[in-house]
Design a protein around this motif. Structure first.
Motif, short mmCIF file in Angstrom:
data_model
loop_
_atom_site.label_atom_id
_atom_site.label_comp_id
_atom_site.label_asym_id
_atom_site.label_seq_id
_atom_site.Cartn_x
_atom_site.Cartn_y
_atom_site.Cartn_z
N ALA A 284 17.30 -1.28 123.59
CA ALA A 284 16.38 -0.75 124.57
C ALA A 284 16.82 -1.02 125.99
CB ALA A 284 15.01 -1.37 124.32
N ALA A 290 8.44 0.48 123.24
CA ALA A 290 8.20 1.90 123.56
C ALA A 290 8.21 2.78 122.31
CB ALA A 290 9.23 2.38 124.57
N TYR A 291 9.13 2.50 121.37
CA TYR A 291 9.28 3.36 120.18
C TYR A 291 8.07 3.29 119.25
CZ TYR A 291 13.98 3.93 121.87
OH TYR A 291 15.04 4.26 122.65
N PHE A 301 11.16 4.28 128.13
CA PHE A 301 12.38 4.31 127.33
C PHE A 301 13.62 4.05 128.18
CE2 PHE A 301 9.24 6.79 125.14
CZ PHE A 301 9.37 6.37 123.83
#
Ligand SMILES: Nc1ncnc2c1ncn2[C@@H]1O[C@H](COP(=O)(O)OP(=O)(O)O)[C@@H](O)[C@H]1O
Ligand SMILES: [Mg+2]
Length: 334
Positions: A284, A290-291, A301
């Motif tokens: 990241a 975030a995912y 991202f």
């Protein structure tokens, strides 16, 4: 007042494909007399943090990329000699699993006695007296009998008390307890945590308590760090954070905890699978959560979220929260 300070700690494992960022630039302080909780799912970097603070990163094959661990005016990471002076004496560690931490072919009283004679240089008579006293401190029934037994002859709860006695043997300032008794049933775990809390208060110790169970954190910790993917997502007073979480990860973690407590299906975090290890989190540039985050924006991202200190003293690393506050909504909730 701070008794231990960790600055910008980054720890990697060099695997064949690429380095695994087990701990990724975390900073925190332990205040004198407090219990600081570290909570997060499995694989979030709690144990690697604890072992690195204990000066044991190399022994688990990890590489310290950056960071400082300040205790008593010295950066312990600057020299293994400093660690030899404090590890087990001023800063003690209680590992998650009791059995591997003990020598299977030596009676537990002898193991405790060895620590006392090596670290404190006590005479044989003093070792005997201090061993009995320590086993009493951890409220073992029949301490003389327990001292003569081998680890395999003792239950998990008794073994945890023996480990606690060992951790206390040199009169430490700080104990780092890594999920103590978490593999035992909840009644035994609660007894061990209660005992740890009583001894901590009586001896004026400072405690870092690692747990994956938010209930354990809520009941035992003054402040808490919420960890994920080797980073600190949110940190502050336990009551503030767990009663009014702001980071989407903390919100999901609490939702999952409540659902599990209530026996409900479909808790928040299971909507997407938790990574089994840090290796499964995409490397990241941005926020490691975030995912899995339902609030993620494009920037999440791309760019690591800065740590934002709020009026109530907590810190949160989240672009979404930053964005809401910049829009003039200081009470913005997730
Ligand atoms: N020996 C190892 N080799 C490679 N990676 C490791 C090793 N030990 C731990 N890790 C990585 O470091 C991450 C953090 O591990 P750990 O601190 O043990 O997590 P936690 O204690 O929060 O469950 C793991 O997700 C894993 O990917
Ligand atoms: Mg662990």
């Amino acid at each position: 007042m701070e008794i231990l300070k960790v600055n910008d700690l980054t720890v990697y494992f060099d695997t064949r494909c690429r380095p695994v960022k087990a701990v990724d630039g975390i900073s925190f302080a332990l205040r004198r007399g407090e219990t600081l909780g570290i909570v997060g799912e499995s694989g979030s970097g709690k144990s690697v943090t604890a072992l690195t603070v204990m000066g044991l990163a190399q022994s688990i094959g990890a590489r310290i990329v950056s960071g400082e661990v300040w205790y008593d005016g010295k950066n312990l990471l600057s020299s293994q000699d400093l660690y030899r002076q404090v590890r087990g004496k001023k800063i003690s560690y209680i590992p998650q699993e009791a059995a591997p931490a003990l020598n299977p072919v030596l009676q537990v009283g002898k193991q405790l006695g060895e620590m006392l004679s090596v670290h404190l240089g006590l005479s044989a008579g003093d070792v005997r007296r201090k061993t009995a006293q320590l086993l009493e401190t951890v409220e073992l029934p029949q301490p003389e009998l327990v001292a003569r037994l081998y680890p395999h002859q003792l239950s998990g709860g008794i073994l945890q008390r023996v480990l606690l006695a060992m951790a206390l043997s040199c009169g430490p300032d700080i104990i780092i307890a890594d999920e103590p008794a978490s593999s035992l049933d909840t009644t035994i775990q609660a007894q061990i945590l209660r005992l740890l809390g009583t001894i901590k208060a009586r001896e004026g110790l400072s405690l870092i308590l690692i747990a994956h169970d938010l209930g354990v954190i809520y009941q035992n910790c003054d402040r808490v760090l919420i960890m994920y993917g080797g980073r600190i997502m949110e940190a502050g007073l336990t009551s503030q954070i767990l009663e009014n979480p702001l980071h989407p990860y903390t919100v999901s973690l609490l939702e999952t905890y409540r659902c599990l407590e209530e026996g409900m299906k479909q808790p928040g975090l299971t909507k997407s699978c938790p990574p089994a290890s840090r290796e499964n989190i995409p490397d990241a540039l941005g926020c490691v959560f975030a995912y899995r985050c339902q609030r993620a924006m494009d920037i999440c991202f791309l760019k690591k979220a800065p740590s934002l200190t709020l009026d109530d003293g907590r810190t949160v690393s989240c672009h979404h929260l930053l964005h809401l506050r910049q829009d003039g909504n200081p009470d913005a909730r997730m």
